[in-house]
Scaffold this active site. Structure first.
Site, PDB file in Angstrom:
ATOM      1  N   CYS A 111       0.828  -1.206   0.000  1.00 39.93           N
ATOM      2  CA  CYS A 111       0.000   0.000   0.000  1.00 39.93           C
ATOM      3  C   CYS A 111       0.869   1.265   0.000  1.00 39.93           C
ATOM      4  O   CYS A 111       1.639   1.501  -0.916  1.00 39.93           O
ATOM      5  CB  CYS A 111      -0.971  -0.058   1.163  1.00 39.93           C
ATOM      6  SG  CYS A 111      -2.406   1.034   1.004  1.00 39.93           S
ATOM      7  N   HIS A 112       0.768   2.105   1.030  1.00 41.06           N
ATOM      8  CA  HIS A 112       1.540   3.344   1.132  1.00 41.06           C
ATOM      9  C   HIS A 112       2.927   3.138   1.759  1.00 41.06           C
ATOM     10  O   HIS A 112       3.709   4.085   1.851  1.00 41.06           O
ATOM     11  CB  HIS A 112       0.768   4.378   1.962  1.00 41.06           C
ATOM     12  CG  HIS A 112      -0.424   4.951   1.267  1.00 41.06           C
ATOM     13  ND1 HIS A 112      -1.620   4.274   1.178  1.00 41.06           N
ATOM     14  CD2 HIS A 112      -0.601   6.122   0.614  1.00 41.06           C
ATOM     15  CE1 HIS A 112      -2.493   5.015   0.515  1.00 41.06           C
ATOM     16  NE2 HIS A 112      -1.905   6.142   0.161  1.00 41.06           N
TER      17      HIS A 112
END
Length: 182
Positions: A111-112
């Site tokens: 993800c991030h």
């Protein structure tokens, strides 16, 4: 694949980790015979989130100041927007993550989470995926960004597993276990 007692670090901020991106890989490591350890920048507990809503709290096993990559067999970097955004501002957390690359140990990022890897300057010339909004950041840092469920990039003695989002967790966890098992 069995991890045969290997110890895997999960690096998270005191607040903001996406709960499912912490708990699913954590359970996969446990079920494969590994020992997951929660590493943060502060002792005590971390606050996980379900997107923007507070979720559960989890006890910290150790802080980045107390350990190094040498103490672990691999690293998982869960996402959540606030989690890596905070971690990349803490020099000890960035050094901890970078230490796995310097030691040739596997890293799994979802993800991030690549924001921490960008700060550690370890994505140049690597193929990686992430949450789509990080594409420009990763490309500007020299990475080859791909929109795929899971990407496994081997560079030298280090392997980087990456995935985009919670929907990719099953593939992400399996790929991470494959790499961690050696």
């Amino acid at each position: 694949m069995m991890l045969n007692g290997k110890t895997i670090a999960f690096l998270v901020a005191p607040e903001g980790v996406e709960q499912v991106e912490l708990t699913e890989p954590w359970q996969a490591v446990r079920q494969a015979g590994g020992t997951p350890r929660l590493v943060s920048t502060e002792p005590g507990e971390i606050q996980a989130f379900n997107h923007l809503d507070k979720a559960d709290r989890f006890p910290v096993d150790t802080t980045v100041e107390e350990v190094s990559a040498a103490d672990f067999d691999g690293l998982v970097l869960p996402g959540g927007v606030a989690n890596p955004d905070y971690l990349r501002t803490v020099p000890a957390a960035v050094r901890f993550a970078k230490g796995f690359f310097e030691a040739g140990k596997p890293v799994a990022s979802i993800c991030h989470a690549p924001w921490t890897l960008i700060e550690a300057d370890v994505v140049r010339d690597r193929t990686i995926t992430s949450w789509p909004s990080l594409r420009t950041d990763l490309t500007n840092a020299g990475a080859n960004w791909q929109d795929q469920e899971v990407v496994i990039c081997v560079a030298g003695t280090n392997t980087l597993v990456s995935s985009r989002r919670p929907d990719d967790l099953k593939a992400f966890s399996q790929a991470a276990l494959d790499v961690f098992s050696g």
